[in-house]
Design an enzyme around this catalytic site. Structure first.
Site, short mmCIF file in Angstrom:
data_model
loop_
_atom_site.label_atom_id
_atom_site.label_comp_id
_atom_site.label_asym_id
_atom_site.label_seq_id
_atom_site.Cartn_x
_atom_site.Cartn_y
_atom_site.Cartn_z
N SER A 109 0.69 -1.39 0.18
CA SER A 109 -0.18 -0.06 -0.18
C SER A 109 0.78 1.38 -0.14
CB SER A 109 -0.90 0.01 1.29
OG SER A 109 0.00 0.23 2.39
N CYS A 139 -14.87 -2.59 1.85
CA CYS A 139 -13.52 -2.54 0.86
C CYS A 139 -12.84 -3.79 1.18
CB CYS A 139 -12.60 -1.40 1.31
SG CYS A 139 -11.16 -1.20 0.54
N SER A 150 2.40 -3.27 5.16
CA SER A 150 2.59 -4.10 4.14
C SER A 150 4.14 -4.07 3.81
CB SER A 150 1.76 -3.73 3.04
OG SER A 150 1.81 -2.20 2.60
N CYS A 182 -10.04 4.00 3.94
CA CYS A 182 -8.65 3.55 3.18
C CYS A 182 -8.91 3.83 1.58
CB CYS A 182 -8.82 1.78 3.31
SG CYS A 182 -9.97 1.01 2.55
#
Length: 398
Positions: A8, A99, A13, A199
RNA sequence: GAUUCAGUAGCUCAGCUGGUAGAGCACAUCCCUUUUAAGGAUGGGGUCCUCGGUUCGAGACCGAGCUGAAUCA
């Protein structure tokens, strides 16, 4: 084994990718673009362009292939439209839960599979445990080891199929360790600020954002005095198993208000821009204690408010989730009408787990809490846990 | 018409026997936080209705006026 990591551009991540590489997986980075409209986004830093750069830097550092995919169109359809829809109805959606269910662990996984991956990893603070129950493989969704950062709540709508392909490498470590590893390994994201807000959309001024689709319309704000209503007197503690449907309904139903129950204290720009429990933005002063929204009526465009943190209209004993709005990560533990079970429940991200009893009845599931809950809000997700495991979740209907 | 009370930050009000103003709410910013909220911290703001007088000095005392409320008739 080939694993695609959803990079991301954040530190979580990045470290997840590093961990996978360490463990010897064949790692491929995939960056997903989901939004490139900055309307209503604060500070104008629709940040995805910067995010790609960071993600790419990390991939380069780790010497893993880097790909991008644009999922903004489906994101708009499946998440943003849902948001507007819910707000229009006077409910308060949780776009990030959607999401995950609709995009990250659905379309994004499809893209990952096209790259030949067997599994898809993300930087969530959560864990998956594979076990056999009665000969069937069951994937258990567990809270992250870092209880402070636990993000299992956002994953509470995932299915067994989705979990079967997912990996959460950082679920086993805590945030300080993530930062430490990122720093030690020289990852560009090591000191990057954690992302916030919806997000991919970013931190938004919600009323401004919503006004793209929902029009402003003035309406009245009605204060319900603490002493006015005949409030229910709720039993202390966790209720027993012997409750009639009628009793459950009383314990879980929101109060209904009418303008004559209180008095007019001001004007708002649209009831659908507000949510239950909200304090800021009412623009009404002169009260000894703050006002909180206790009910949103989009039919009459009326906002009901109550004074003080302890206002009876703000603190409820239970909530209701109709059949169809329920979801069971542990399909094998789906409750049948007539059953009840004690569980730990949270109704928003980062809320401490609350002791409650679930009652499965003809129309749906009643959740009755041990302690009164502030700001139970239709449209939000309630997620129920057995210790550290997410068992299921559902949309709060009222 | 008379009497009484009130007129201090955006709002509701506190300011003891005079020494150039405060609290709550509201608002703003920041922190916290991958939802909405909540929460925490900090902060911006006031010709103290007007005019005149007493005093070294008045939001506070005196007088007049203006505005509002209540009571009386």
């Amino acid at each position: 084994m080939k694993v695609v990591i959803g990079l991301s551009g954040g530190v979580d991540s990045s470290v997840a990718a590093w961990l996978l590489k360490e463990k010897g997986y064949d790692v491929i980075a995939l960056f997903m673009k989901n939004w490139h409209d900055s309307t209503g986004v604060l500070k104008g830093d629709c940040p995805w362009d910067e995010d790609v750069l960071f993600a790419e830097m990390v991939a380069k550092k780790l010497k893993i292939p880097f790909h991008t995919v644009d999922l903004s169109e489906p994101y708009r359809k499946r998440v943003v439209d849902y948001m507007f829809d819910e707000y229009k109805k006077g409910r308060t959606p949780n776009p990030d839960v959607l999401c995950n269910r609709e995009v990250k662990f659905d379309l994004f996984v499809e893209e990952a599979m096209k790259l030949g991956a067997e599994k898809v990893a993300t930087g969530h603070y959560s864990r998956i445990e594979e076990t056999k129950i009665n000969g069937n493989t069951i994937y258990r969704l567990l809270s992250g080891k870092d209880q402070n950062k636990d993000q299992s709540y956002f994953l509470c709508q995932l299915s067994q199929e989705q979990l079967s392909k997912a990996m959460f490498p950082i679920g086993e470590i805590d945030k300080p360790e993530v930062r430490m590893i990122a720093g030690r390994e020289g990852l560009a994201t090591a000191t990057r600020k954690d992302s916030q807000g919806i997000c991919f959309v970013g931190k938004v001024d919600l009323p401004v954002f919503l006004q793209q689709k929902l029009s402003a319309r003035k309406g009245s704000i009605v204060e319900i005095p603490v002493e006015h209503k005949k409030w229910n007197v709720f039993p202390e503690g966790i209720p027993n198993t012997e409750l009639s449907d009628e009793q459950l309904k009383i314990l879980s139903s929101p109060y209904r208000y009418d303008p004559v129950d209180g008095f007019n204290v001001g004007e708002h720009n649209g009831a659908h821009f507000f949510t239950i429990g909200q304090r800021k933005g009412l623009n009404i002063g002169g009260k000894p204690e703050p006002l909180f929204v206790i009910h949103v009526d989009v039919e009459t465009n009326t906002l009901y408010v109550g004074q003080g943190h302890e206002h009876p209209g703000l603190n409820r004993k239970g909530l209701f989730i109709p059949w169809g709005e329920d979801h069971w990560i542990r399909r094998d533990r789906k409750m049948k009408s007539g059953e009840d079970a004690e569980m730990l429940v949270r109704i928003r991200y980062r809320q401490a787990l609350q002791v409650a009893r679930l009652y499965a009845r003809k129309d749906g599931i009643f959740i009755i809490f041990k302690d009164l809950q502030r700001g139970i809000t239709p449209g939000q997700f309630a997620a129920w846990y057995d210790k550290e495991e997410v068992i299921g979740s559902g949309v709060i209907s009222e």
